[in-house]
Design a protein around this motif. Structure first.
Motif, PDB file in Angstrom:
ATOM      1  N   ARG A 172      -6.931   3.747  -2.835  1.00 47.41           N
ATOM      2  CA  ARG A 172      -6.363   4.906  -2.129  1.00 47.41           C
ATOM      3  C   ARG A 172      -6.230   6.098  -3.075  1.00 47.41           C
ATOM      4  N   THR A 205     -13.211  -8.282   0.940  1.00 49.25           N
ATOM      5  CA  THR A 205     -11.918  -7.689   1.295  1.00 49.25           C
ATOM      6  C   THR A 205     -11.369  -6.937   0.086  1.00 49.25           C
ATOM      7  N   HIS A 206     -10.076  -6.726   0.084  1.00 53.80           N
ATOM      8  CA  HIS A 206      -9.406  -6.068  -1.040  1.00 53.80           C
ATOM      9  C   HIS A 206      -8.963  -7.047  -2.102  1.00 53.80           C
ATOM     10  N   LYS A 256      -1.142  -2.955   4.679  1.00 55.00           N
ATOM     11  CA  LYS A 256      -1.913  -3.604   3.616  1.00 55.00           C
ATOM     12  C   LYS A 256      -3.240  -2.866   3.466  1.00 55.00           C
ATOM     13  N   THR A 257      -4.324  -3.394   4.006  1.00 56.12           N
ATOM     14  CA  THR A 257      -5.564  -2.610   3.933  1.00 56.12           C
ATOM     15  C   THR A 257      -5.474  -1.388   4.845  1.00 56.12           C
ATOM     16  N   ASN A 313       0.863  -1.186   0.000  1.00 55.49           N
ATOM     17  CA  ASN A 313       0.000   0.000   0.000  1.00 55.49           C
ATOM     18  C   ASN A 313       0.896   1.230   0.000  1.00 55.49           C
ATOM     19  N   GLN A 373      -6.370  -2.387  -2.712  1.00 59.84           N
ATOM     20  CA  GLN A 373      -6.206  -1.396  -1.654  1.00 59.84           C
ATOM     21  C   GLN A 373      -5.455  -0.150  -2.127  1.00 59.84           C
ATOM     22  N   GLU A 374      -4.496  -0.318  -3.035  1.00 57.97           N
ATOM     23  CA  GLU A 374      -3.721   0.851  -3.459  1.00 57.97           C
ATOM     24  C   GLU A 374      -4.475   1.676  -4.499  1.00 57.97           C
ATOM     25  N   MET A 387     -12.656   0.568  -1.365  1.00 55.32           N
ATOM     26  CA  MET A 387     -11.769  -0.561  -1.658  1.00 55.32           C
ATOM     27  C   MET A 387     -12.568  -1.835  -1.944  1.00 55.32           C
ATOM     28  N   TYR A 417     -12.633   5.116   2.789  1.00 52.77           N
ATOM     29  CA  TYR A 417     -11.577   4.459   2.018  1.00 52.77           C
ATOM     30  C   TYR A 417     -11.844   2.965   1.886  1.00 52.77           C
ATOM     31  N   MET A 418     -12.138   2.302   3.001  1.00 51.45           N
ATOM     32  CA  MET A 418     -12.359   0.861   2.978  1.00 51.45           C
ATOM     33  C   MET A 418     -13.609   0.508   2.166  1.00 51.45           C
TER      34      MET A 418
END
Length: 801
Positions: free
Chosen positions: A744, A696-697, A609-610, A416, A740-741, A668, A664-665
């Motif tokens: 972001r 999840t991501h 990570k996340t 990340n 996740q990236e 994602m 953000y999450m």
């Protein structure tokens, strides 16, 4: 008769029975294929009542191996210094000379005519004529050409011929009395290999060979080969035409085969790992036969050890420097680098790789002279370093790294980025400062004056983690998620205790098992339900109770759905929950937080990570007794300097995440499902749980090994970061993506559509790399979102002025 039918006939003859399961294992074929071959052989009269008939024996005899050619002419220059004293094939390994062991194995297979091609130290092999009746053939071109010269020297003996090298060691006798057609022994190599990779068809015929990036998790040619009469005739014809060509000079015979693969085709003989051994250096031989650690039998080694007052095991990093002079080689000993010359002249120094090695005074013994590198020779009190060159290299390294990560498409689920705000503490000088203990054990008597200025940061981390995670006790001292596991198990577990872990095949982190086992803890695999993509919780609880398991350590690396930790009974065991992949989701309230509902739990993980923090570690628990075990032991027993710049970056990231983490999450997870649906619509096999692609991501693409390798190879070429997987969780093979990236950067659905198109192109073997790289380059700019604005960042940045 097909090759597989022939092989089953041969196995039946050699084993005097039919064992389908064993044959399938040995031939690397499904049992149904073996059954089909057996049925054909029975119907055609080659086999009757599980025995080979006379007709079958005649068929085998028509494919009989007639002789063997052993290549023993080379100088084995990589095997310094033993190659100066003895041909490599005459080394004694595990009590037997290499070449003699092979000759005896050939005789066991009724291959009695053995031709030995000699050159370097040819006289050392002459005794084999009387002992085994071998035929010696000499090549005088072993120094000027490669091993195709040995093949050409033996051309009058090539027919149905086994071709092997004198320096190979076969732990089992894998020579064959009968052979269907030409073949090369092959082994499966995990990871990257420098050997020659192959591609085969369903009958194991070699269709293509290659080196380099494609040679990853692949079958490679290694060991001996078999030349059929067809192959022998054709390679002699080719060598007759090409032998004197300058471009042929340095080629192996296999290189020539590669250039004429349609005419010089072969099959792959698949061999089990641990059967074929090839030693390229003394150090590789040491790993196989520990006799060579302290007594290689080399007079040169003994002289070096005498001169340096060391044991042979201290001489490492041996490498030939034949390009400078055939008589010299390099080695390391107790931190110093030496060059040894076994045929020294009057020179007192040798220049190599930009360094000067000076003769070691008073350390010359007979024909051996040692030279030692004088590290950074001082001239006029200064080091002779080309400063501009050093700075240019550092600049180039940094520029390449920065440019790559600014342009690459980041879909690696283990990485990340952190925001400018979270990066600020790296510039404040925290890393040079020292503090012992943690929030709950701090006292000035154990510390340095000034550390009290660092202590409030630890307190604030605990305060913020209690708000975000509901953690009464927080420990941010570990450096990474794996370091957390190391610290937790060292402070909690005792030798002889039992621990249940999540297997690597089911998505668990591969390092957990060796880390725990080195502590003397017994490791037990957690029962797993592949259909549900989850633990079998009923079986887990029953096993914990029946086996008296004290700990459960779950460290999922691959997961599209959080494990249902709530279903684990922790009444009589401690649950160690590595939430590295889920930490951001838990902090945002989008994933269950067992720390708030379960007893006897330690929750921990990596924070990059996340959760978009620095590469650090974080341990949390609500159990006072577990907290005290770690609090008092980690520092100072297992850790001294805790890298405060990491901890304070983590604190900044925690405070920022508290404000923006939920948005953000949420984005994602949206990215995972939107991108996964696009890929599924395009025909990819996308894993899902109860209809949801991901909670999840991560996104799982399940595919064949061939497609996985194609996607990975193309991703490497097109600057797309992702992971390939070989696990039961992926039903064999697959690709893991992480969002996740890209989340972001707040990339929208339009950008995700482009990413889907890029990923679809990666499965194309005829991919247009330039076009895909353009698609990657035209993605939106990488601007970090879900972070504090410049006004807040500038306020802190002013501290550096």
């Amino acid at each position: 008769m097909t090759k597989i039918q022939f092989e089953v006939l041969r196995y039946c003859y050699e084993n005097k029975t039919i064992d389908v399961e064993t044959f399938a294992h040995e031939l690397y074929k499904p049992e149904e294929v073996i059954n089909d071959a057996v049925e054909y052989l029975c119907v055609e009269g080659f086999i009757k009542e599980n025995m080979v008939t006379r007709k079958g024996e005649k068929e085998l005899e028509s494919h009989k191996v007639e002789n063997a050619v052993i290549l023993a002419a080379g100088m084995s220059t990589r095997f310094v210094p033993l190659n100066y004293e003895l041909p490599k094939g005459l080394l004694t390994v595990k009590g037997e000379k290499l070449v003699e062991r092979q000759i005896e194995q050939l005789h066991e297979k009724n291959i009695m005519e053995v031709v030995l091609v000699v050159g370097h130290m040819k006289e050392r092999f002459e005794y084999l004529v009387e002992k085994y009746g071998v035929i010696l053939v000499e090549t005088t071109e072993y120094t000027s050409k490669n091993n195709h010269a040995s093949i050409y020297a033996a051309k009058n003996y090539l027919k149905n011929t086994i071709v092997t090298s004198s320096d190979l060691y076969f732990s089992e006798n894998i020579f064959q009395t009968y052979a269907y057609d030409s073949y090369y022994c092959t082994l499966y190599m995990s990871g990257k290999s420098a050997e020659r990779g192959i591609e085969t068809d369903g009958d194991d015929r070699i269709l293509d060979t290659f080196y380099g990036d494609k040679c990853y998790d692949i079958w490679v040619t290694l060991g001996y080969a078999f030349f059929s009469k067809r192959f022998s005739k054709k390679i002699i014809e080719i060598l007759d035409k090409e032998y004197e060509l300058p471009e042929t000079t340095n080629k192996f015979w296999a290189d020539i085969q590669d250039e004429h693969l349609e005419e010089l085709y072969m099959y792959a003989k698949r061999c089990n790992n641990g059967v074929i051994h090839e030693f390229d250096s003394l150090e590789e031989l040491r790993e196989f036969d520990d006799k060579y650690l302290n007594d290689s039998g080399s007079k040169i080694m003994k002289k070096i050890c005498y001169l340096l007052a060391v044991q042979e095991r201290n001489i490492i990093g041996l490498a030939s420097l034949k390009k400078i002079r055939p008589s010299i080689f390099r080695f390391r000993c107790k931190g110093d680098i030496y060059i040894c010359d076994v045929e020294p002249d009057e020179n007192e120094k040798i220049s190599y790789d930009g360094r000067v090695y000076y003769q070691c005074r008073d350390v010359q013994e007979g024909s051996v002279k040692l030279f030692k590198m004088d590290k950074n020779i001082k001239i006029g009190g200064r080091y002779s370093v080309d400063l501009q060159k050093e700075l240019d290299q550092l600049y180039d390294f940094s520029h390449d790294f920065k440019e790559y990560h600014e342009t690459a498409l980041p879909l690696c689920a283990a990485e990340n980025v952190i925001s400018p705000f979270a990066n600020l503490p790296l510039s404040f000088g925290f890393q040079e400062r020292y503090i012992m203990n943690n929030t709950y054990s701090f006292n000035m008597d154990d510390n340095f004056i000034g550390c009290e200025k660092l202590f409030p940061f630890y307190q604030k981390i605990s305060e913020v983690c209690e708000r975000i995670f509901g953690a009464k006790y927080t420990d941010p001292r570990p450096f990474t998620g794996m370091h957390c596991i190391d610290m937790i198990t060292k402070t909690n577990c005792k030798p002889g205790e039992k621990m249940m872990i999540l297997d690597k095949a089911h998505g668990g982190h591969a390092s957990v098992k060796p880390v725990v086992e080195r502590l003397g803890v017994e490791v037990i695999s957690a029962p797993y339900d592949l259909d549900e993509n989850d633990l079998d919780y009923e079986a887990v609880n029953l096993m914990v109770k029946e086996k008296g398991i004290q700990y459960i350590l779950l460290a999922p690396s691959d997961l599209i759905k959080p494990l249902d930790i709530e279903k684990i009974d922790t009444t009589n065991c401690v649950l160690m929950w590595d939430c590295s992949q889920l930490m951001g989701l838990i902090a945002a309230g989008l994933c269950p937080n067992p720390l708030k509902t379960k007893r006897n739990i330690i929750m921990f993980g990596g924070t990059h990570k996340t959760f978009p923090g620095p590469a650090s570690g974080l341990i949390m628990t609500n159990e006072k007794n577990l907290h005290e075990l770690m609090e008092k032991e980690i520092n100072p027993k297992f850790l001294r300097h805790s890298q405060m710049h990491q901890k304070i970056c983590l604190l900044f990231a925690l405070v920022e995440f508290e404000q923006y983490g939920t948005a953000y999450m949420s984005h994602m997870v949206h990215c995972s499902n939107y991108l996964g649906e696009k890929l599924r619509d395009a025909g990819y096999d996308i894993a899902n749980i109860d209809g949801q692609i991901s909670a999840t991501h991560q996104i799982f693409i399940r595919c064949s090994k061939d497609e996985m390798d194609t996607i990975y190879d193309n991703a490497y070429k097109c600057d797309v970061t992702l992971n390939k997987k070989h696990k039961d969780l992926f039903y064999g093979y697959g690709i893991r993506l992480g969002t996740q990236e890209i989340a972001r950067y707040d990339w929208n659905d339009e950008a995700l559509d482009v990413i889907a198109d890029i990923l679809i192109q990666l499965s194309n073997k005829d991919i247009n790399i330039d076009e895909v790289r353009k698609m990657v380059a035209n993605l939106p700019k990488k601007i970090i979102h879900y972070a504090f604005d410049n006004e807040i960042v500038d306020r802190f940045r002013n501290l550096m002025q």
